[in-house]
Each structure stands twice: as structure tokens, then as C-alpha cells.
Write a protein that holds these residues in place. Structure first.
Motif, PDB file in Angstrom:
ATOM      1  N   SER A   2       6.629   5.111  -2.848  1.00 41.63           N
ATOM      2  CA  SER A   2       5.782   5.875  -1.947  1.00 41.63           C
ATOM      3  C   SER A   2       6.316   7.280  -1.715  1.00 41.63           C
ATOM      4  N   ILE A   4       7.091   9.607   1.161  1.00 48.73           N
ATOM      5  CA  ILE A   4       7.419   9.274   2.534  1.00 48.73           C
ATOM      6  C   ILE A   4       7.862  10.515   3.317  1.00 48.73           C
ATOM      7  N   ASP A 102       1.950   8.967   1.697  1.00 48.69           N
ATOM      8  CA  ASP A 102       1.275   7.706   2.010  1.00 48.69           C
ATOM      9  C   ASP A 102       2.041   6.871   3.033  1.00 48.69           C
ATOM     10  N   THR A 103       3.274   7.272   3.338  1.00 47.81           N
ATOM     11  CA  THR A 103       4.109   6.496   4.268  1.00 47.81           C
ATOM     12  C   THR A 103       4.730   7.430   5.298  1.00 47.81           C
ATOM     13  N   TYR A 127      -2.416   5.392   6.388  1.00 51.59           N
ATOM     14  CA  TYR A 127      -1.013   5.597   6.073  1.00 51.59           C
ATOM     15  C   TYR A 127      -0.259   4.305   6.360  1.00 51.59           C
ATOM     16  N   LYS A 128       0.772   4.058   5.600  1.00 53.37           N
ATOM     17  CA  LYS A 128       1.707   2.987   5.928  1.00 53.37           C
ATOM     18  C   LYS A 128       2.637   3.573   6.986  1.00 53.37           C
TER      19      LYS A 128
END
Length: 179
Positions: A2, A4, A102-103, A127-128
Motif C-alpha cells: 500500500s 501509506i 490508500d492507507t 481508505y484503509k
């Protein structure tokens, strides 16, 4: 792997000066995550709340400044906000999307206000979200202690619903992984 970022929300002088629950541990954990992120070329973003003229978080005042122990480097972005959500009318989502993030590792103050709303907003945007243990805090109120608020939100509201609440050491390992 990911893409991050570490998002540090509202760790500002006025709030730290009021000594929230578990203050020293939270500051130490946030500092360690910032160092780990920087050492591993992961972006650290800061969010700063402006509560308006005449408040303890008024733009330009000492209370509004980001707390020295976790302050940004000169090239790190500071997102200015006026609402509980770090996403509302700030350009944060557009910035994260441009960077293909995405994180989000989410840390800061206050658990039941800006961290809660930012967590849920990030969740709504797919989003994570990772919330390291003992990296958010708040104050006692008329109903619950800062400790109870921390436990309730981290372990009853967010974990396995909106976010993963995991030990700081596990998050540090995530930050050392290549993107």
C-alpha cells in the motif's frame, strides 16, 4: 504494498497544555512513528485546527501552533481545518488521491471529536485506516473519563469496523516496508 501516510491531527499547544489522558505516552508514540516514517521515506502530514478568533486555537496564536515535540519539518504539509473532519473543505482527499494513498495511519487529538470524524470520513472514502494504540487521546468530560473515552472509541467503535487498532510496534513495522 500500500501507499501509506502518517496523518497527525491537532497535536497543538492549547490541547497539550491542558494535559489530556495518557499525554506523555501518546506524545512519545507519535514522535516514534514520525521518526520511523521519515526514516523510511513515508510521508507525514499534519492537520491543524483553527477554531476562530478569540479561541485558544485561533490562527497565529501559541495555542494554535503544532506542539514542538511533534512539529513538522519545513517540507512537510500542514492541512488547515475549521471542522472536526480533516477532510471537510481542506483539500486533503484530493491531495491523498493525487499521491495514490490508500492507507492512513491516524494519530492525534481529540479521540471523540476530530479523530473519530476523520476516521469515519476516511472510511467513507474507502481508505484503509490504521490507528496505533496509545496514539490518540482526549480529556475527561461530564460523562466519561479520558481513559474511558479512549477505550470506548478505540476498541468498541473503530476497531474492526472503521479501522484496525493495532500495537505501535506493528505499525512501525508497516512503515518500514517498501511501498
Amino acid at each position: 504494498m500500500s501507499n501509506i501516510v502518517l496523518l497527525v491531527v491537532d497535536v497543538q499547544n492549547a490541547l497539550i497544555d491542558e494535559h489530556p489522558y495518557n499525554e506523555q505516552r501518546v506524545i512519545e508514540n507519535i514522535k516514534n512513528l514520525i521518526i520511523t516514517a521519515r526514516d523510511n521515506q513515508k510521508e507525514v502530514l499534519f492537520v491543524r485546527h483553527d477554531d476562530g478568533k478569540g479561541t485558544e486555537l485561533e490562527n497565529g496564536t501559541h495555542g494554535w501552533q503544532i506542539y514542538d515535540e511533534v512539529s513538522p519539518n519545513g517540507d512537510e504539509l500542514i492541512i488547515e481545518k475549521h471542522y472536526n473532519s480533516a477532510f471537510r473543505r481542506t483539500g486533503l482527499k484530493e491531495y491523498l488521491d493525487k499521491k495514490n494513498v490508500d492507507t492512513i495511519i491516524l494519530v492525534g487529538l481529540q479521540t471523540e471529536y476530530c479523530i473519530d470524524v476523520t476516521c469515519k470520513s476516511a472510511f467513507d472514502y474507502d481508505y484503509k485506516i490504521i490507528i496505533p494504540e496509545e496514539t490518540n487521546t482526549t480529556f475527561d468530560n461530564d460523562y466519561l473519563s479520558g481513559e474511558k473515552l479512549y477505550e470506548f472509541y478505540n476498541y468498541k467503535i473503530w476497531n474492526k469496523r472503521f479501522a484496525e487498532v493495532i500495537p505501535v510496534e506493528d505499525v512501525k513495522r508497516l512503515l518500514t516496508m517498501p511501498t
